[in-house]
Enzyme design. Structure first.
Site: not given
Ligand code: IMP
Length: 449
Positions: A12-13, A15-16, A37, A39-40, A127, A232, A315, A317, A431
Site C-alpha cells: 500500500d505504498e 505503487k499503482g 490480495n 488491491g489497486h 485477506t 505488496q 481489498v 476496507g 507523490g
Molecule cells: P495474504 O496475502 O492474504 O495471505 O495476507 C498476508 C498478510 O499480507 C496480511 O498481513 C495482509 O494484510 C498482508 N497483505 C496482503 N496483501 C496486501 C496488500 O496488497 N497490501 C498490504 N498488505 C497486504
C-alpha cells in the site's frame, strides 16, 4: 529493457500511481507474485477501476501478464475482465501456464486457519483470498496450475488426488462439517471439475495462456520495454519480511526473475525502483516499532493521517495502522532489492503537522542498530530512535505538481533528501496528492537505461 517496481514497506505504498505513470512507456506490464490480495485503483479517462488481480497496465492498453509466480483465482480474473469489458475496454491479459490456480477450498482453509490462529498472536490478518494455502500446495507439489486446467484429464487427475486431502484437513483437523456447511461444493471433485474445466475452456478459447518466460523473452528480443509490477511490499515478503505476519510470496525484486522466467541478469541490467510511503501504514497484525498508538495524542495523529491519507484496505476496507517512517526498514529494503531509485509518496499527507518524525534507528538491548533484526520477535523488542524534522505547511499541491521539485516546501525537500541518502538511491518521483497527476516526476527509469 526492464523496470521493476517494488513496495519498500508493508504494501500500500501507492505503487499503482507510478506503474501508471511509467507504464505508459512500457509495452508489457507484468505481475510476478501474489494474487487477488493486491488491491489497486487505476484511473483512466476520468473513470476509476478497482482491481485486485488484473495488472493495472491492462487498463491502459498494454499487454498485462500474470507471471508464473502469481496465484490466480479464475473467478476474480474473469469478473474483473468482464467488468472492464462492460465499461468498453478491451484488456489483453495473458496468464502463465505455470501459475497456480486458487481453488475455493484454499479460500475456505485460509479463513479457518486465521480463525484458529486468532486465539494466539500468530494470525497474519490475511485477506482470506486463499493466497497462503495455494502457495502451500505449490510448494507441496499438489497444486493445480493454469496449464493443468487446459486439459480436462489432467485437471480431473489432479483434483482426485488433492481434494480428499483437503476434505480430511477441513473435517478431521479443523472439525468442519462440510456436508452441512455452505462450503460443500468447495470440497467436491465433480463440482470443482465442472467449474474449473469451464474456466480452462475459456482460457483455451480466448488464447489467454502463455509460456511466460518465452513470451517475455521474445518481447525483449523484439525491443519491447517490460515493466514488472510488484504487489505488496518488502516487509511482508515471505523471506525478507516480518515472518509470520507476511504474505506467502516474494514481492522483492528477485521475485521478478523467479516469478516470470526472465533471468536475474536481465532484470539486474534494468532499473529497480522502490516505492516508499512517507509514513507507515499496515493492514495486518504483528509488531510495528514506529506505530502511533502510545497515547491519546499519538492516536489522534494516527486518526488524522489515516483519514487524510485514505488509509483503509482496498481489498478488505479495514482501517490501517499508522506509524512514522521506519528508516531501518527502508535500509533493509534497499539492500534486499538493490534499488536504483525510489519514489516517495504521500508527503502532502504529513503537511501541516506540528512536527514530523522518523524512526532513524532502533534501540535493542541498549545498543543502537540501523537495520531490522532477522526475527520478528526481536523486531518487536526494538524501540525506535526518533529523529525530528521541521514541519512543512499545507500548500497548493496541484500547483507544486505542475511546477516541479523546487516548488515542494523546503522542509519537505530536506525530509526527502534525508530519505534518499539513507537508502542510497536517488528520488525519481514524489507523490504530492491522491491523483496520478499530483506527482512530481524527476526521472523516467525507462530513459535512464
Ligand atoms: P495474504 O496475502 O492474504 O495471505 O495476507 C498476508 C498478510 O499480507 C496480511 O498481513 C495482509 O494484510 C498482508 N497483505 C496482503 N496483501 C496486501 C496488500 O496488497 N497490501 C498490504 N498488505 C497486504
Amino acid at each position: 529493457m526492464t523496470v521493476t517496481i517494488v513496495g519498500s514497506q508493508l504494501g500500500d505504498e501507492g505503487k499503482g500511481a507510478l506503474v501508471d505513470i511509467w507504464g505508459g512507456d512500457a509495452d508489457v506490464v507484468v505481475r510476478y507474485q501474489g494474487g487477488d490480495n493486491a488491491g489497486h485503483t487505476v484511473v483512466r479517462d476520468g473513470n476509476e477501476y478497482k482491481l485486485s488481480l488484473v495488472p493495472s497496465g491492462a487498463v491502459r492498453g498494454k499487454v498485462g501478464i500474470l507471471g508464473n509466480g502469481c496465484v490466480v483465482n479464475p473467478e476474480t480474473l474473469f469478473d474483473e475482465l468482464d467488468t472492464l469489458r462492460e465499461k468498453g475496454l478491451d484488456p489483453d491479459v495473458r496468464i502463465a501456464r505455470r501459475a497456480h490456480a486458487i481453488l475455493p477450498y484454499h479460500r475456505v482453509l485460509d479463513g479457518i486457519e486465521e480463525e484458529v490462529k486468532s486465539d494466539s498472536d500468530l494470525a497474519a490478518g490475511t485477506t482470506k483470498r486463499g493466497i497462503g494455502p495455494t502457495y502451500e500446495d505449490k510448494a507441496g507439489r499438489r497444486g493445480i496450475r493454469i496449464g493443468d486446467m487446459l486439459d480436462p484429464e489432467v485437471l480431473r487427475d489432479r483434483l482426485e488426488y488433492v481434494v480428499p486431502q483437503k476434505r480430511d484437513l477441513a473435517e478431521e483437523i479443523y472439525g468442519l462439517d462440510i456436508a452441512n456447511s455452505e462450503h460443500a461444493d468447495a470440497f467436491d471433485v465433480d463440482a470443482l471439475f465442472e467449474t474449473y474445466n469451464e474456466y480452462g475452456r475459456r482460457f483455451r478459447e480466448e488464447s489467454m495462456t502463455v509460456n511466460c518466460g518465452d513470451f517475455l523473452g521474445n518481447r525483449l528480443d523484439d525491443g519491447d520495454e517490460l515493466l514488472f509490477e510488484g504487489a505488496q511490499g518488502t516487509s511482508i515478503d515471505i523471506d525478507h519480511g516480518i515472518y509470520p505476519y507476511v504474505t506467502s510470496s516474494n514481492p522483492t525484486a528477485g521475485g521478478a526473475a523467479v516469478g516470470t522466467g526472465v533471468g536475474p541478469t536481465v532484470i539486474g541490467q534494468g532499473e529497480v525502483v522502490g516505492i516508499v510511503k512517507a509514513y507507515l501504514s499496515r493492514v495486518g497484525t504483528g509488531p510495528l516499532p514506529t506505530e502511533l498508538d502510545g497515547n491519546e495524542t499519538e492516536e489522534e495523529l494516527a486518526d488524522f493521517i489515516r483519514e487524510k491519507g485514505g488509509e483503509f484496505g482496498t481489498v478488505t476496507g479495514r482501517p490501517r495502522r499508522i506509524g512514522w517512517l521506519d528508516i531501518p526498514m527502508l535500509r533493509h529494503a534497499a539492500r534486499a532489492n538493490g534499488f536504483t531509485g525510489i519514489a516517495v509518496n504521500h508527503i502532502d499527507v504529513l503537511a501541516g503537522l506540528d512536527e514530523v518524525k522518523v524512526g532513524h534507528a532502533y534501540e535493542l538491548d541498549g545498543e543502537e542498530i540501523e537495520t531490522m533484526p532477522a526475527t520478528t520477535e526481536r523486531w518487536g523488542d526494538c524501540e525506535p530512535v526518533l529523529k525530528s524534522f521541521e514541519p512543512w505547511p499545507e500548500v497548493d499541491w496541484a500547483a507544486v505538481a505542475e511546477e516541479g521539485y523546487e516548488a515542494i516546501p523546503a522542509n519537505a525537500r530536506e525530509y526527502l533528501e534525508y530519505v534518499s541518502r539513507e537508502v542510497g538511491a536517488p528520488i525519481y518521483a514524489i507523490g504530492v496528492g491522491p491523483g496520478r497527476e499530483e506527482t512530481v516526476v524527476r526521472a523516467n527509469p525507462f530513459d535512464s537505461q
